[in-house]
Design a protein around this motif. Structure first.
Motif: not given
Length: 345
Positions: A18-40
Motif C-alpha cells: 500500500x505504501x509503495x502504490x501510494x508513493x508511486x501515485x504521489x511521486x510518479x503520477x496516477x496514470x502510471x500502470x502498476x502490475x502486482x506479480x503474486x508471490x503465492x
C-alpha cells in the motif's frame, strides 16, 4: 508503447505494498500502470487493494509463472556444488523458488518497465529511467559493485567466471534484484534455452550459493551480453543512494542524498513483520519510519496508528524468534548432523 511498474507481493507485505502504490501515485503520477506479480496464493488483501485502484492489476499468466519456476529449478539442480552443500545441510534442492516470479515482468503487458520490490518506496520522477531504456536493455541504480561479489557470484569459481563472463565485467555489473528496469522481449525463448543449456553444461557453478534468484538474474544479464547501464556506476556524481542504512535528508516526505532527490528507497532485509507490527500501532524502530507511515496512510490519514511501545516480555519473545529465524539454517544443519532430524531427500 506502454510504460509501467511491476512489483511482487502477497498478503504478508500488504502494508508495504500500500505504501509503495501510494508513493508511486504521489511521486510518479496516477496514470502510471502498476502490475502486482503474486508471490503465492495468499492474496485476499492484495486482490481487494488491486480492485480499489484503477491503475493497478494482478499478474495472472500461469504459464509464465510455471516457465520461470521451472527455469530456476533446472538452473540450480545443475549447480553440483550447491546440491552437495545443501544436501549435507538437509536443505531442499532449490531454495525460494517463488522469488524468480519477478522475471514474469518480461511476459507482461508493459513494453518498458521498472521492477520494484514491495519493500521499496518511490521517491521521485521516473521519466529518466524509461529514457535510458531507449539505449540500454537493462538499467539499475546500484552501489553493490563497490562491495564484494560473493553474494552474487561464487568466489570459488573465479576461473569459470573469467572464462564465461569476464571477472571485471562480472564485478562491475552486479546489482540487487530488488530494483531494475528493462524491456519486454529482451530475453526471447531461443536465447533463454541457450542460456539454460550453458547453465546445465557447468556454468551454473558461477552462481553464489548464498542467494537464490539474485545470482541467476546477474548471470542472465552478464552472460547474455545485453546492454547495461548503472546510474551509480556510469554517473557517479549525480547518483543517489537507495538503501535505508544511508543517511538521507527528509524534505516534505521525500528523501534527499546531499541535495539530490532519491529515485527510491529500499528497506531490504527489514522483516515484513516489523512493518505489520508498526501499522498495528507498535513503536517499532524502522529507519525513516515517518516517511513510510506517511505513504502507508496517505489515503487514510485518520487510520494512522498512535504508536505504543511493546512490553519487555513481547520484545524478548520477538528477539528470540528473530534469532531463530536468522539462524534456522545453522540450527537445522546441527540437528541433521546429530541425527535429531532426518536429512531431506
Amino acid at each position: 508503447m506502454t510504460n509501467g511498474i511491476y512489483t511482487f507481493a502477497n498478503d504478508m507485505v500488504y502494508d508495504q505494498l500500500v505504501a509503495l502504490l501510494n508513493s508511486i501515485e504521489l511521486n510518479a503520477g496516477k496514470e502510471i500502470p502498476v502490475c502486482v506479480i503474486p508471490y503465492n496464493t495468499q492474496l485476499d488483501k492484495i486482490r481487494a487493494e488491486v480492485a480499489a485502484r484503477k491503475n493497478v492489476t494482478l499478474f495472472d499468466d500461469a504459464a509464465s509463472i510455471a516457465f520461470w519456476e521451472d527455469f530456476i529449478t533446472q538452473a540450480w539442480k545443475a549447480h553440483k556444488t550447491a546440491q552437495k552443500v545443501w544436501h549435507k545441510k538437509g536443505w531442499p534442492e532449490v531454495r525460494r523458488v517463488n522469488f524468480v516470479r519477478k522475471l514474469c515482468s518480461f511476459d507482461g503487458a508493459f513494453d518498458k518497465f521498472i521492477y520494484m520490490d514491495a519493500d521499496t518506496l518511490l521517491m521521485g520522477p521516473i521519466e529518466q529511467i524509461y529514457q535510458k531504456l531507449d539505449n540500454y536493455e537493462w538499467v539499475v541504480n546500484d552501489f553493490q559493485y563497490k562491495s564484494d561479489m560473493d553474494y552474487i557470484f561464487n568466489p570459488e569459481a573465479e576461473k569459470l567466471i573469467e572464462k564465461t563472463i569476464g571477472l571485471e565485467k562480472a564485478k562491475s555489473q552486479i546489482f540487487c534484484a530488488g530494483w531494475f528496469a528493462s524491456k519486454k522481449g529482451v530475453f526471447n525463448s531461443v536465447e533463454l534455452a541457450d542460456l539454460l543449456e550453458k547453465l546445465k553444461a557447468g556454468e551454473a557453478e558461477v552462481m553464489s550459493l548464498r542467494g537464490s534468484d539474485q545470482p541467476l538474474y546477474n548471470y542472465l544479464v552478464s552472460r547474455s551480453g545485453i546492454s547495461y547501464y548503472n546510474f551509480a556506476y556510469h554517473d557517479l556524481e549525480q547518483a543517489t543512494g537507495s538503501h535505508w542504512s544511508s543517511k538521507f535528508d527528509v524534505v516534505d516526505h521525500v528523501l534527499y542524498d546531499k541535495g539530490r532527490r532519491l529515485t527510491y528507497i529500499h528497506y531490504m532485509s527489514i522483516a515484513s513483520s516489523e512493518f505489520t507490527q508498526l501499522c498495528a500501532g507498535e513503536d517499532i524502530n524502522i529507519p525513516y519510519r515517518d516517511v513510510f507511515l506517511h505513504y502507508r496512510y496517505l489515503k487514510s490519514p485518520e487510520e494512522r496508528p498512535k504508536l505504543v511501545r511493546p512490553s519487555l516480555l513481547v520484545r524478548a519473545q520477538r528477539n528470540a524468534k528473530s534469532f531463530v529465524s536468522q539462524n534456522i539454517g545453522k540450527i537445522r544443519s546441527k540437528l541433521v548432523s546429530t541425527g535429531v532430524l532426518k536429512r531431506a531427500n
